[in-house]
Scaffold this active site. Structure first.
Site, short mmCIF file in Angstrom:
data_model
loop_
_atom_site.label_atom_id
_atom_site.label_comp_id
_atom_site.label_asym_id
_atom_site.label_seq_id
_atom_site.Cartn_x
_atom_site.Cartn_y
_atom_site.Cartn_z
N ASN A 22 0.85 -1.20 0.00
CA ASN A 22 0.00 0.00 0.00
C ASN A 22 0.88 1.25 0.00
OD1 ASN A 22 0.53 0.85 2.86
ND2 ASN A 22 -0.38 -1.16 3.25
N ASP A 41 -4.24 -6.23 5.46
CA ASP A 41 -5.22 -7.04 6.18
C ASP A 41 -5.19 -8.50 5.70
OD1 ASP A 41 -6.27 -5.05 7.87
OD2 ASP A 41 -7.35 -4.19 6.17
N LYS A 87 -12.82 1.61 16.10
CA LYS A 87 -11.56 0.87 16.30
C LYS A 87 -11.15 0.85 17.77
CE LYS A 87 -10.08 1.18 11.77
NZ LYS A 87 -9.65 1.89 10.67
N LYS A 122 -10.87 -2.86 19.30
CA LYS A 122 -9.55 -3.39 19.69
C LYS A 122 -9.23 -3.11 21.16
CE LYS A 122 -7.84 -3.01 14.98
NZ LYS A 122 -6.71 -3.16 14.09
#
Ligand code: CTP
Length: 410
Positions: free
Chosen positions: A216, A285, A345, A349
């Protein structure tokens, strides 16, 4: 948030003792003045054998002082006047002889005299040694270095490599950019002194075959800026970096990895030994479920190959789920709805802090704007929501993290 030059308003006395590294001091003056410092150069007789005061005066835009008998000083006390309003004395190059003089408290020339006469509690002394490797390794030099360190001097470097004499080894003066980085770091507040900080940065690369892969656009700049800022703040920093083309910040220990799995394998065990974990890496991912041993060829039937993907381990979530996790900071790179996605998130997480940024707007750039999201609310960095350079933001974020962990342990 202002992007003030790093040394704005700082007054530095730059001392040069004799050595071929004096040529590097010309560049150091330029870098220091560019960083906002005013630089008063002091040269010994020996230094003037290597570079002229004219060069140093033109670069510093200030009269160079070379003797304690200089009648231009109204009170004839250059050795007192020079250090009284200085923020630091930097001696670069510091020769073996100069270090020996300092260790003994001698004052035979203006430079050693002014180091001895400085107000020790408010005018720090930074030394950048430069000498032949045998001189550096000599027990007398090492003994003198230990003495000047215990007397409060900070010794910068030394570098290793080719020497002017043709030999190879330790004793080279650090490069001017390295000295600048250390001098800037010296003046930063030590909000993370004694803390160990682990940072992931950059993209990961998930191979498809020996020449292709999935990656990326992350440049790693924000993570590297955070590593530098945390080290400046006094932390011991470990940086786990994906494939990026960035120099390692001074004083940071770096581990290079390529894939998400490698990043996971290095980071998870290391996390137990750190008080803070900052996950800036743009971890892929998914990865191809199987790696082709050889380059995949066009088969002539014009059929594009298809890949099965498998999910990579979530490094941040795994660290946060440790029985005694470090203080975990996640990053969220989003293209819209920053606050909502960052909060999702934070909860998913189980993190104390998530830092949101608009990914496409920041990838590869030198500036950024951050949104800090925690259980109590949201906060923009810079406060007015504008953009700032990544190092300025990194320092502000490090200060925020330091404040939060000290509140937690208070
Ligand atoms: N992260 C990680 N390991 C992964 C994936 C992400 O450590 N395998 C970390 C990143 O370093 C970052 C944060 O988790 O700090 C990003 O969270 P994530 O949910 O993976 O972000 P996105 O991939 O953008 O998620 P989504 O696709 O749901 O937006």
């Amino acid at each position: 948030m202002s992007d003030r030059p790093d040394l704005a308003g700082k007054r530095i006395v730059l001392g040069l003792s004799g050595g071929i590294a004096c040529y590097k001091s010309a560049e150091l003056v330029r870098l220091l003045t560019k960083a906002g410092a005013s630089v008063q150069v002091v040269m010994t007789e020996a230094a003037m054998q290597f570079i002229t005061p004219v060069t140093m005066q033109a670069l510093s835009n200030q009269r160079v002082v070379t003797s304690q008998w200089d009648a231009a000083e109204p009170n004839n006390m250059a050795h007192i006047n020079l250090s009284r309003d200085a923020d630091a004395i930097v001696v670069a190059p510091a020769s073996a002889d100069l270090i020996a003089q300092l260790a003994q408290g001698r004052a035979g020339d203006l430079l050693s005299l002014l180091c001895l006469a400085r107000p020790i509690e408010r005018c720090p002394l930074l030394l950048a040694p430069a000498m032949n490797r045998e001189m550096w390794a000599h027990p007398a030099t090492q003994r003198n270095l230990a003495t000047v360190r215990s007397d409060g001097a900070l010794v910068l470097g030394v570098g290793s490599g080719d020497q002017a004499c043709g030999e190879v080894g330790d004793g080279r003066m650090l490069e001017p950019v390295e000295l600048l980085e250390d001098i800037v770091a010296f003046f930063q507040p030590k909000a993370l002194a004694g803390q160990r900080v682990l940072i992931t940065a950059g993209p990961t690369f998930e191979p498809i075959d020996p020449v292709r892969g999935i990656t990326n656009l992350s440049s790693g700049k924000m993570g590297f800026a955070l590593a530098r800022a945390a080290r400046e703040a006094g932390a011991q920093v470990t940086l786990v970096a994906g494939p990026v083309h960035l120099p390692t910040p001074r004083g940071v220990s770096r581990i290079d990895v390529r894939t998400a799995q490698q990043m996971f394998d290095v980071t998870l065990p290391a996390a137990q030994r750190h008080e803070v974990f900052i996950a800036t890496a743009a971890v892929a991912d998914w990865r191809p479920a199987s790696l082709s041993e050889h380059k995949i060829k066009k088969d002539g039937k014009k059929l594009a190959p298809t890949f099965e993907l498998t999910e990579n381990p979530d490094i941040l979530a795994s660290v946060a789920a440790l029985p005694q996790p470090p203080y975990c900071v996640g990053f969220a790179a989003e293209s819209e709805n920053l606050a909502a996605h960052a909060r999702a998130k934070l909860e998913r997480k189980r993190l104390p802090l998530v830092v949101g940024n608009l990914g496409p707007a920041t990838f590869g750039r030198d500036d950024n704007a951050l949104l800090l999201v925690d259980a109590h609310g949201e906060q923009s960095l810079p406060a007015d929501g504008s953009a700032a350079d990544k190092l300025t933001l990194a320092r502000a974020l490090v200060a925020e993290i330091a404040r939060r962990i000290s509140n937690r342990t208070a």
